[in-house]
Design a protein around this motif. Structure first.
Motif, mmCIF file in Angstrom:
data_model
loop_
_atom_site.group_PDB
_atom_site.id
_atom_site.type_symbol
_atom_site.label_atom_id
_atom_site.label_comp_id
_atom_site.label_asym_id
_atom_site.label_seq_id
_atom_site.Cartn_x
_atom_site.Cartn_y
_atom_site.Cartn_z
ATOM 1 N N ARG A 15 0.844 -1.159 -0.072
ATOM 2 C CA ARG A 15 0.062 0.076 -0.033
ATOM 3 C C ARG A 15 0.938 1.410 0.052
ATOM 4 O O ARG A 15 0.373 2.427 -0.293
ATOM 5 C CB ARG A 15 -1.009 0.140 1.116
ATOM 6 C CG ARG A 15 -2.014 -1.058 1.252
ATOM 7 C CD ARG A 15 -2.866 -0.853 2.362
ATOM 8 N NE ARG A 15 -3.883 -2.118 2.144
ATOM 9 C CZ ARG A 15 -4.721 -2.648 3.113
ATOM 10 N NH1 ARG A 15 -4.610 -1.838 4.359
ATOM 11 N NH2 ARG A 15 -5.630 -3.506 2.852
ATOM 12 N N ASN A 17 2.781 2.267 -2.256
ATOM 13 C CA ASN A 17 2.891 2.835 -3.576
ATOM 14 C C ASN A 17 1.449 3.290 -4.282
ATOM 15 O O ASN A 17 1.600 3.543 -5.357
ATOM 16 C CB ASN A 17 3.699 1.726 -4.264
ATOM 17 C CG ASN A 17 4.235 2.200 -5.564
ATOM 18 O OD1 ASN A 17 4.628 3.331 -5.426
ATOM 19 N ND2 ASN A 17 4.441 1.565 -6.452
ATOM 20 N N TYR A 18 0.664 3.238 -3.568
ATOM 21 C CA TYR A 18 -0.570 3.376 -4.518
ATOM 22 C C TYR A 18 -0.770 4.706 -4.654
ATOM 23 O O TYR A 18 -1.641 5.070 -5.562
ATOM 24 C CB TYR A 18 -1.932 2.896 -3.775
ATOM 25 C CG TYR A 18 -2.328 3.015 -2.501
ATOM 26 C CD1 TYR A 18 -2.154 2.428 -1.257
ATOM 27 C CD2 TYR A 18 -3.165 4.064 -2.305
ATOM 28 C CE1 TYR A 18 -2.481 2.846 0.102
ATOM 29 C CE2 TYR A 18 -3.498 4.588 -1.057
ATOM 30 C CZ TYR A 18 -3.155 3.939 0.003
ATOM 31 O OH TYR A 18 -3.862 4.304 1.542
ATOM 32 N N TYR A 19 -0.530 5.592 -4.052
ATOM 33 C CA TYR A 19 -0.812 7.161 -4.485
ATOM 34 C C TYR A 19 0.074 7.321 -5.599
ATOM 35 O O TYR A 19 -0.621 8.046 -6.613
ATOM 36 C CB TYR A 19 -0.377 8.195 -3.467
ATOM 37 C CG TYR A 19 -1.403 7.945 -2.018
ATOM 38 C CD1 TYR A 19 -2.690 8.459 -2.289
ATOM 39 C CD2 TYR A 19 -0.974 7.665 -0.909
ATOM 40 C CE1 TYR A 19 -3.439 8.497 -1.390
ATOM 41 C CE2 TYR A 19 -1.731 7.587 0.182
ATOM 42 C CZ TYR A 19 -3.001 7.983 0.145
ATOM 43 O OH TYR A 19 -4.012 7.905 1.096
ATOM 44 N N ARG A 22 -1.586 5.623 -8.727
ATOM 45 C CA ARG A 22 -2.884 6.241 -9.092
ATOM 46 C C ARG A 22 -2.840 7.434 -9.959
ATOM 47 O O ARG A 22 -3.245 7.509 -10.877
ATOM 48 C CB ARG A 22 -3.665 6.349 -7.810
ATOM 49 C CG ARG A 22 -4.955 7.157 -8.108
ATOM 50 C CD ARG A 22 -5.799 6.313 -8.848
ATOM 51 N NE ARG A 22 -7.026 6.785 -9.366
ATOM 52 C CZ ARG A 22 -7.672 6.553 -10.356
ATOM 53 N NH1 ARG A 22 -7.465 5.384 -10.951
ATOM 54 N NH2 ARG A 22 -8.941 7.173 -10.741
ATOM 55 N N PHE A 23 -1.762 8.209 -9.510
ATOM 56 C CA PHE A 23 -1.188 9.373 -10.283
ATOM 57 C C PHE A 23 -0.777 9.063 -11.678
ATOM 58 O O PHE A 23 -1.297 9.542 -12.651
ATOM 59 C CB PHE A 23 -0.367 10.330 -9.709
ATOM 60 C CG PHE A 23 0.027 11.559 -10.705
ATOM 61 C CD1 PHE A 23 -0.848 12.590 -10.692
ATOM 62 C CD2 PHE A 23 1.182 11.477 -11.272
ATOM 63 C CE1 PHE A 23 -0.482 13.583 -11.638
ATOM 64 C CE2 PHE A 23 1.503 12.401 -12.133
ATOM 65 C CZ PHE A 23 0.681 13.560 -12.327
ATOM 66 N N ASN A 55 -3.714 19.538 -9.856
ATOM 67 C CA ASN A 55 -3.397 19.988 -8.360
ATOM 68 C C ASN A 55 -4.274 21.278 -8.278
ATOM 69 O O ASN A 55 -4.670 21.433 -7.104
ATOM 70 C CB ASN A 55 -2.173 20.195 -7.935
ATOM 71 C CG ASN A 55 -1.175 18.663 -7.791
ATOM 72 O OD1 ASN A 55 -1.981 17.953 -7.485
ATOM 73 N ND2 ASN A 55 -0.020 19.037 -8.174
ATOM 74 N N HIS A 60 -11.384 16.260 -6.633
ATOM 75 C CA HIS A 60 -10.768 15.174 -6.326
ATOM 76 C C HIS A 60 -11.960 14.740 -5.265
ATOM 77 O O HIS A 60 -12.315 15.410 -4.490
ATOM 78 C CB HIS A 60 -9.576 15.319 -5.533
ATOM 79 C CG HIS A 60 -8.460 15.582 -6.463
ATOM 80 N ND1 HIS A 60 -7.387 14.571 -6.770
ATOM 81 C CD2 HIS A 60 -8.211 16.754 -7.108
ATOM 82 C CE1 HIS A 60 -6.153 15.163 -7.705
ATOM 83 N NE2 HIS A 60 -7.023 16.449 -7.780
#
Length: 99
Positions: A15, A17-19, A22-23, A55, A60
């Motif tokens: 988990r 690495n999921y950010y 996702r990007f 950004n 979001h």
């Protein structure tokens, strides 16, 4: 130039690495899969514009449809006149209340 900071992922932490993943998935599906990249300079310019939009203007879900670093007031889409702004050659459209 885009500054990229290298971050080591702890072992056996899927988990962690999921950010970033996702990007990368979002940028791929919304940007690079839909356009031809001519060279590295072109890629950096398009990614820089995409990151500004991602950004600063893109809603979001995790933030109640607000951008992480708002650069513009949130549009009131209940207004009668809506103005469309095309970004990245029309790949992304932004809508805001017309003056």
């Amino acid at each position: 130039m885009i500054d990229i900071e290298l971050a080591r992922i702890p072992p056996r932490r899927p988990r962690a690495n999921y950010y970033p993943e996702r990007f990368v998935l979002t940028a791929r599906t919304e940007l690079t899969d839909r356009m031809s990249i001519l060279n590295e300079r072109h890629l950096r310019a398009e990614l820089a514009e995409y990151v500004r939009q991602y950004n600063g203007r893109r809603p979001h879900r995790a933030r109640e449809l607000r951008p992480p670093q708002p650069t513009h007031p949130v549009a009131d889409l209940n207004s009668q006149r809506i103005r469309r702004q095309r970004l990245l050659g029309g790949l992304i459209n932004e809508y805001e209340r017309a003056a």
